[in-house]
Design an enzyme around this catalytic site. Structure first.
Site, short mmCIF file in Angstrom:
data_model
loop_
_atom_site.label_atom_id
_atom_site.label_comp_id
_atom_site.label_asym_id
_atom_site.label_seq_id
_atom_site.Cartn_x
_atom_site.Cartn_y
_atom_site.Cartn_z
N ASP A 292 33.83 43.45 45.98
CA ASP A 292 34.83 42.10 46.35
C ASP A 292 34.55 41.49 47.59
O ASP A 292 33.44 41.65 48.07
CB ASP A 292 36.39 42.83 46.13
CG ASP A 292 37.29 41.80 45.67
OD1 ASP A 292 37.36 40.68 46.17
OD2 ASP A 292 37.93 41.99 44.69
N HIS A 315 31.91 39.40 47.60
CA HIS A 315 32.44 37.97 47.52
C HIS A 315 32.54 37.27 48.71
O HIS A 315 33.21 36.30 48.83
CB HIS A 315 33.76 38.11 46.72
CG HIS A 315 33.93 38.56 45.45
ND1 HIS A 315 34.91 38.81 44.69
CD2 HIS A 315 32.81 39.13 44.62
CE1 HIS A 315 34.66 39.42 43.43
NE2 HIS A 315 33.39 39.74 43.47
#
EC number: 3.2.1.15
Length: 460
Positions: A292, A315
């Protein structure tokens, strides 16, 4: 007029390169000296580029004293400093007393050492003077623990070994954390050891992997620092978190440096470092690769500095999301200087929900290299998860204002290089791109007129 504009932008360049860097073998405490007072003398009426609908960064900087707002004011901790040789604590009083978790029955042999850790913490926290609590070079298995303050001592937790989470999900019940430090002031947590969340059992049962019931079970955060002021976290390996690896929440004056945070690329919701409602925090000289966000910054956070960050997989570096479920969220004074992102889904992202309110303001992204990043630069003021939300009727938005992208290089992996998807009702303001060169992608801008300085490619 031209001279004053040039001087102002020269100041911005001087400011963003003037932050001290952290040596992973030296002191974490370095006072930041910035020439922030110069901005007081700039007349915004002579600041150059102007648009009534979309004020430029140089227009909006005056009055807000934006660079002063961005400048982290991390304070030298009273009577404490990192020992540049050992990474330990040096004080002006008597030498620190050292105790070990083994002194309280910890075995480090695969047995449950939770109670030994609890007893050792209570002894260290309740003692007077400087204390060093040592985790020796063994593997210690522990269940969820709350390391509570306030403490009488100036406390250092020195981790040489590995602290591992139990893989028994049933022991967490409604607990949303594994290791939490709550209301501990002047705390120093240093390595070179490892904190291992053993998250694989949680990932396999997450809603992203297994959407059938009971996937709603909330996975715990590996390490949480809550209400910890004057905090140093340094030279640690944190891996395979059940969900988020490290959260700093409700903290003031934080130095996080020389951290290695890792989890597989497909591990769900495993943010590296999450900052919420925290002021004056510096994250530096760290390598983060997870499933993430490498770094996520959300509501209530002010004066956040991230320098010398290596990110990927993951991310990217994200501000947000903000404004979910109509909430009012605010983030200000974010400074990212010196980052390398490789193979991430996003690079530098600001994400706000449709229907929210508040602001994300006074933000600088400087000296960033991105390689094969899917969305290198992205602002999305219209975010909505249509699977769970109905955002069609939402008109309000979180204000995004005063954002500078400077000296950004790299390549896109998707054909999208710059995406500024701003709100029609609350458009972005003061967006500046200076010396930005992103290859293999296009630029798309909605409801925003960015200012360009120097070579910028692509342009809207």
């Amino acid at each position: 007029m031209a001279l004053k504009t040039q001087l102002l932008w020269s100041f911005v360049v001087v400011f963003v390169v003037s932050f001290s860097t952290t040596s992973c073998s030296g002191s974490s405490f370095q006072e930041v000296n910035a020439l922030h007072s110069y901005v007081d003398h700039v007349d915004d009426k002579e600041s150059g580029y102007n648009s009534r609908a979309y004020p430029s960064y140089t227009d909006t900087i005056e009055g807000l004293k934006v660079m002063e707002l961005i400048r982290p004011r991390t304070q030298l901790f009273s009577s404490r400093k990192l020992n540049t040789i050992t990474g330990g604590i040096a004080t002006s009083s008597a030498p620190a007393k050292t105790i070990s978790v083994d002194d309280f029955g910890a075995k480090g042999n695969g047995a449950d050492d939770t109670q030994a850790f609890v007893k050792a913490w209570k002894a260290a926290c309740s003692s007077s003077g400087a204390m060093v609590l040592v985790v020796p070079q063994k593997n210690y298995l522990v269940r969820p623990i709350e390391f509570s303050g306030p403490c009488k001592s100036q406390l250092t937790l020195q981790i040489y070994g590995t602290i591992e989470a139990s893989e028994d999900r049933s022991i967490y019940k409604d607990i949303d954390h594994w290791l939490i430090f709550d209301n501990v002031q002047n705390l120093l947590v240093v390595g070179p050891g490892t904190i291992n969340g053993n998250g694989n059992i949680w990932w396999k049962n997450s809603c992203k992997i297994k959407p059938q019931p009971p996937c709603g079970t909330y996975a715990p955060t590996a390490v949480t620092f809550n209400r910890c002021n004057n905090l140093v976290v340094k030279n640690l390996n944190i891996q395979d978190a059940q969900q988020i690896h490290v959260i700093f929440q409700n903290c003031i004056n934080v130095q996080a440096s020389c951290l290695t945070v890792t989890a597989p690329e497909d591990s769900p919701n495993t943010d590296g470092i999450h900052v919420t409602n925290t002021q004056n925090i510096t994250i530096s000289s760290s390598v983060i690769g997870t499933g993430d966000d490498c770094i996520s910054i959300v509501s209530g956070s002010q004066r956040v500095q991230a320098t010398d960050i290596t990110c990927g997989p993951g991310h990217g570096i994200s501000i947000g999301s903000l404004g979910e479920d109509g909430s009012e969220d605010h983030v200000s004074g974010v400074f990212v200087n010196g980052a390398k992102l490789s193979g991430t889904s996003n690079g530098l992202r600001i994400k706000t929900w449709k229907g929210g309110s508040g602001s994300a303001t006074n933000i600088v992204f400087q000296n960033v290299q991105m390689n094969d990043v899917t969305n290198p630069i992205i602002i999305d003021q219209n975010y909505c998860d249509h699977k769970t939300k109905d955002c069609k009727q939402q008109k309000s938005a979180v204000q995004v204002k005063n954002v500078l992208y400077q000296n950004i290089r790299g390549t896109s992996a998707s054909g999208d290089a710059i995406t500024l998807n701003c709100s029609q009702s609350v458009p972005c303001q003061g967006i500046v791109l200076q010396s930005v060169q992103l290859q293999n992608g296009r630029a798309e801008c909605n409801n925003v007129q960015p200012a360009y300085k120097g070579v910028v490619s692509p342009r809207c």
